[in-house]
Design a protein around this motif. Sequence first.
Motif, PDB file in Angstrom:
ATOM      1  N   GLY A  18      26.802  28.254  26.285  1.00 44.93           N
ATOM      2  CA  GLY A  18      26.163  29.444  27.833  1.00 44.93           C
ATOM      3  C   GLY A  18      24.770  29.952  28.232  1.00 44.93           C
ATOM      4  N   PRO A  19      24.109  29.152  27.421  1.00 48.35           N
ATOM      5  CA  PRO A  19      22.397  29.696  28.094  1.00 48.35           C
ATOM      6  C   PRO A  19      22.638  28.919  29.480  1.00 48.35           C
ATOM      7  CG  PRO A  19      22.516  29.573  26.040  1.00 48.35           C
ATOM      8  CD  PRO A  19      23.798  29.501  26.052  1.00 48.35           C
ATOM      9  N   ALA A  20      22.833  27.606  29.049  1.00 45.34           N
ATOM     10  CA  ALA A  20      22.600  26.459  29.995  1.00 45.34           C
ATOM     11  C   ALA A  20      23.843  26.943  31.322  1.00 45.34           C
ATOM     12  CB  ALA A  20      23.325  24.651  29.809  1.00 45.34           C
ATOM     13  N   LEU A  21      24.667  27.393  31.177  1.00 40.51           N
ATOM     14  CA  LEU A  21      25.382  27.968  32.199  1.00 40.51           C
ATOM     15  C   LEU A  21      25.135  28.590  33.087  1.00 40.51           C
ATOM     16  CD1 LEU A  21      28.233  27.664  34.197  1.00 40.51           C
ATOM     17  CD2 LEU A  21      29.865  29.304  31.994  1.00 40.51           C
ATOM     18  N   ALA A  22      24.376  30.021  32.474  1.00 41.34           N
ATOM     19  CA  ALA A  22      23.597  30.978  32.577  1.00 41.34           C
ATOM     20  C   ALA A  22      22.386  31.195  33.609  1.00 41.34           C
ATOM     21  CB  ALA A  22      23.441  32.082  31.176  1.00 41.34           C
ATOM     22  N   ASP A  23      21.643  29.915  33.225  1.00 38.39           N
ATOM     23  CA  ASP A  23      20.833  29.104  34.236  1.00 38.39           C
ATOM     24  C   ASP A  23      21.455  28.994  35.240  1.00 38.39           C
ATOM     25  OD1 ASP A  23      18.746  30.364  32.104  1.00 38.39           O
ATOM     26  OD2 ASP A  23      18.875  28.109  30.882  1.00 38.39           O
ATOM     27  N   LEU A  24      22.190  27.705  35.476  1.00 35.16           N
ATOM     28  CA  LEU A  24      22.866  27.236  36.473  1.00 35.16           C
ATOM     29  C   LEU A  24      23.421  28.971  37.276  1.00 35.16           C
ATOM     30  CD1 LEU A  24      23.585  24.472  38.162  1.00 35.16           C
ATOM     31  CD2 LEU A  24      26.090  24.722  36.695  1.00 35.16           C
ATOM     32  N   LEU A  25      23.965  29.148  36.628  1.00 34.07           N
ATOM     33  CA  LEU A  25      24.410  30.255  37.793  1.00 34.07           C
ATOM     34  C   LEU A  25      23.757  31.324  38.357  1.00 34.07           C
ATOM     35  CD1 LEU A  25      28.184  30.405  36.774  1.00 34.07           C
ATOM     36  CD2 LEU A  25      27.707  29.149  38.315  1.00 34.07           C
ATOM     37  N   GLY A  26      22.548  32.084  36.675  1.00 34.53           N
ATOM     38  CA  GLY A  26      22.124  32.803  37.263  1.00 34.53           C
ATOM     39  C   GLY A  26      21.252  32.877  38.652  1.00 34.53           C
ATOM     40  N   LYS A  27      20.677  32.150  39.278  1.00 32.40           N
ATOM     41  CA  LYS A  27      21.074  31.992  40.597  1.00 32.40           C
ATOM     42  C   LYS A  27      21.385  32.495  41.751  1.00 32.40           C
ATOM     43  CE  LYS A  27      20.635  26.939  40.995  1.00 32.40           C
ATOM     44  NZ  LYS A  27      19.691  26.242  40.776  1.00 32.40           N
ATOM     45  N   TYR A  28      22.622  32.872  41.783  1.00 34.40           N
ATOM     46  CA  TYR A  28      23.056  32.840  42.460  1.00 34.40           C
ATOM     47  C   TYR A  28      23.733  34.473  42.708  1.00 34.40           C
ATOM     48  CZ  TYR A  28      24.909  28.494  43.032  1.00 34.40           C
ATOM     49  OH  TYR A  28      24.342  26.655  43.229  1.00 34.40           O
ATOM     50  N   ARG A  29      23.562  35.394  43.294  1.00 33.95           N
ATOM     51  CA  ARG A  29      23.694  36.131  43.915  1.00 33.95           C
ATOM     52  C   ARG A  29      24.943  37.323  43.456  1.00 33.95           C
ATOM     53  NH1 ARG A  29      20.948  39.604  48.787  1.00 33.95           N
ATOM     54  NH2 ARG A  29      21.538  40.385  48.010  1.00 33.95           N
ATOM     55  N   ALA A  30      25.075  38.938  42.461  1.00 26.56           N
ATOM     56  CA  ALA A  30      26.830  38.889  42.037  1.00 26.56           C
ATOM     57  C   ALA A  30      27.548  39.083  43.632  1.00 26.56           C
ATOM     58  CB  ALA A  30      26.134  40.380  41.574  1.00 26.56           C
ATOM     59  N   PHE A  31      29.254  38.811  44.095  1.00 29.12           N
ATOM     60  CA  PHE A  31      29.442  39.058  45.269  1.00 29.12           C
ATOM     61  C   PHE A  31      30.830  39.571  44.415  1.00 29.12           C
ATOM     62  CE2 PHE A  31      30.382  34.995  43.083  1.00 29.12           C
ATOM     63  CZ  PHE A  31      31.482  35.532  42.571  1.00 29.12           C
ATOM     64  N   ASP A  32      31.697  40.686  45.210  1.00 28.25           N
ATOM     65  CA  ASP A  32      32.691  41.487  45.347  1.00 28.25           C
ATOM     66  C   ASP A  32      34.479  39.732  45.025  1.00 28.25           C
ATOM     67  OD1 ASP A  32      31.607  43.965  44.408  1.00 28.25           O
ATOM     68  OD2 ASP A  32      31.228  44.156  46.553  1.00 28.25           O
ATOM     69  N   LEU A  33      34.948  40.842  44.395  1.00 26.93           N
ATOM     70  CA  LEU A  33      36.691  39.929  45.059  1.00 26.93           C
ATOM     71  C   LEU A  33      37.247  41.164  44.632  1.00 26.93           C
ATOM     72  CD1 LEU A  33      37.475  37.289  43.203  1.00 26.93           C
ATOM     73  CD2 LEU A  33      34.741  37.482  41.968  1.00 26.93           C
ATOM     74  N   ARG A  34      38.565  40.707  45.072  1.00 30.36           N
ATOM     75  CA  ARG A  34      40.179  41.132  44.519  1.00 30.36           C
ATOM     76  C   ARG A  34      41.096  40.015  43.955  1.00 30.36           C
ATOM     77  NH1 ARG A  34      38.429  42.462  49.050  1.00 30.36           N
ATOM     78  NH2 ARG A  34      40.141  41.219  50.180  1.00 30.36           N
ATOM     79  N   PHE A  35      41.781  40.329  42.635  1.00 31.90           N
ATOM     80  CA  PHE A  35      43.241  39.544  42.395  1.00 31.90           C
ATOM     81  C   PHE A  35      44.431  40.070  42.892  1.00 31.90           C
ATOM     82  CE2 PHE A  35      39.458  38.190  39.625  1.00 31.90           C
ATOM     83  CZ  PHE A  35      39.293  36.722  40.037  1.00 31.90           C
ATOM     84  N   GLU A  36      44.890  39.713  44.427  1.00 28.80           N
ATOM     85  CA  GLU A  36      45.282  40.413  44.638  1.00 28.80           C
ATOM     86  C   GLU A  36      47.132  40.048  44.173  1.00 28.80           C
ATOM     87  OE1 GLU A  36      44.741  41.681  48.736  1.00 28.80           O
ATOM     88  OE2 GLU A  36      42.574  42.751  47.863  1.00 28.80           O
ATOM     89  N   ARG A  37      47.251  38.661  43.771  1.00 24.45           N
ATOM     90  CA  ARG A  37      48.108  38.057  43.979  1.00 24.45           C
ATOM     91  C   ARG A  37      48.291  37.263  43.246  1.00 24.45           C
ATOM     92  NH1 ARG A  37      48.990  33.113  45.719  1.00 24.45           N
ATOM     93  NH2 ARG A  37      47.071  32.576  47.224  1.00 24.45           N
ATOM     94  N   CYS A  38      49.437  36.849  41.958  1.00 22.86           N
ATOM     95  CA  CYS A  38      49.808  35.654  40.645  1.00 22.86           C
ATOM     96  C   CYS A  38      50.378  34.905  41.364  1.00 22.86           C
ATOM     97  CB  CYS A  38      49.816  36.597  39.425  1.00 22.86           C
ATOM     98  SG  CYS A  38      51.568  37.251  39.514  1.00 22.86           S
ATOM     99  N   GLY A  39      50.649  33.197  40.869  1.00 25.57           N
ATOM    100  CA  GLY A  39      51.783  32.518  41.230  1.00 25.57           C
ATOM    101  C   GLY A  39      52.080  31.838  39.839  1.00 25.57           C
ATOM    102  N   TRP A  40      52.344  30.596  39.412  1.00 29.44           N
ATOM    103  CA  TRP A  40      52.335  30.052  38.561  1.00 29.44           C
ATOM    104  C   TRP A  40      52.700  28.439  38.883  1.00 29.44           C
ATOM    105  CZ3 TRP A  40      52.888  30.442  33.397  1.00 29.44           C
ATOM    106  CH2 TRP A  40      53.074  29.722  32.720  1.00 29.44           C
ATOM    107  N   PHE A  41      52.099  27.605  38.562  1.00 29.37           N
ATOM    108  CA  PHE A  41      52.341  25.824  38.168  1.00 29.37           C
ATOM    109  C   PHE A  41      52.813  26.085  37.515  1.00 29.37           C
ATOM    110  CE2 PHE A  41      48.380  26.489  41.890  1.00 29.37           C
ATOM    111  CZ  PHE A  41      49.410  26.296  42.585  1.00 29.37           C
ATOM    112  N   PRO A  42      53.425  24.813  36.611  1.00 29.10           N
ATOM    113  CA  PRO A  42      53.749  24.237  36.006  1.00 29.10           C
ATOM    114  C   PRO A  42      52.885  24.230  34.729  1.00 29.10           C
ATOM    115  CG  PRO A  42      54.635  22.364  37.246  1.00 29.10           C
ATOM    116  CD  PRO A  42      53.710  23.495  37.898  1.00 29.10           C
ATOM    117  N   GLY A  43      52.867  25.217  33.674  1.00 27.29           N
ATOM    118  CA  GLY A  43      52.279  25.765  32.577  1.00 27.29           C
ATOM    119  C   GLY A  43      50.700  25.823  33.026  1.00 27.29           C
ATOM    120  N   VAL A  44      50.527  26.985  34.123  1.00 26.15           N
ATOM    121  CA  VAL A  44      49.653  27.661  34.317  1.00 26.15           C
ATOM    122  C   VAL A  44      50.476  29.439  35.188  1.00 26.15           C
ATOM    123  CG1 VAL A  44      47.536  27.903  35.657  1.00 26.15           C
ATOM    124  CG2 VAL A  44      48.510  25.518  34.633  1.00 26.15           C
ATOM    125  N   LEU A  45      49.017  29.851  34.750  1.00 22.89           N
ATOM    126  CA  LEU A  45      49.544  31.519  35.451  1.00 22.89           C
ATOM    127  C   LEU A  45      48.097  30.982  35.650  1.00 22.89           C
ATOM    128  CD1 LEU A  45      50.705  34.315  35.828  1.00 22.89           C
ATOM    129  CD2 LEU A  45      49.608  34.907  33.973  1.00 22.89           C
TER     130      LEU A  45
END
Length: 72
Positions: A3-30
């Motif tokens: 967790g701390p290593a991931l936070a350090d790695l991604l912490g230098k990037y700015r927050a951004f907006d995104l939307r999840f507007e659709r879903c789909g299915w691959f075998p075994g994965v939603l």
Amino acid sequence: MSGPALADLLGKYRAFDLRFERCGWFPGVLYLASEPDTQLRRLTEVVAERWPEAPPYDGAKWRERASFALYE
């Protein structure tokens, strides 16, 4: 990957907006498709470069797939 290593790695990037507007299915994965997906895909690349032993989507061609997946 810790967790701390991931936070350090991604912490230098700015927050951004995104939307999840659709879903789909691959075998075994939603998946939820994000809009826009550019920044989320970039963060995925950064994590994959840092931890190549744990590739996203188990090494599948994730650049062609969804940005957020829920596995069975």
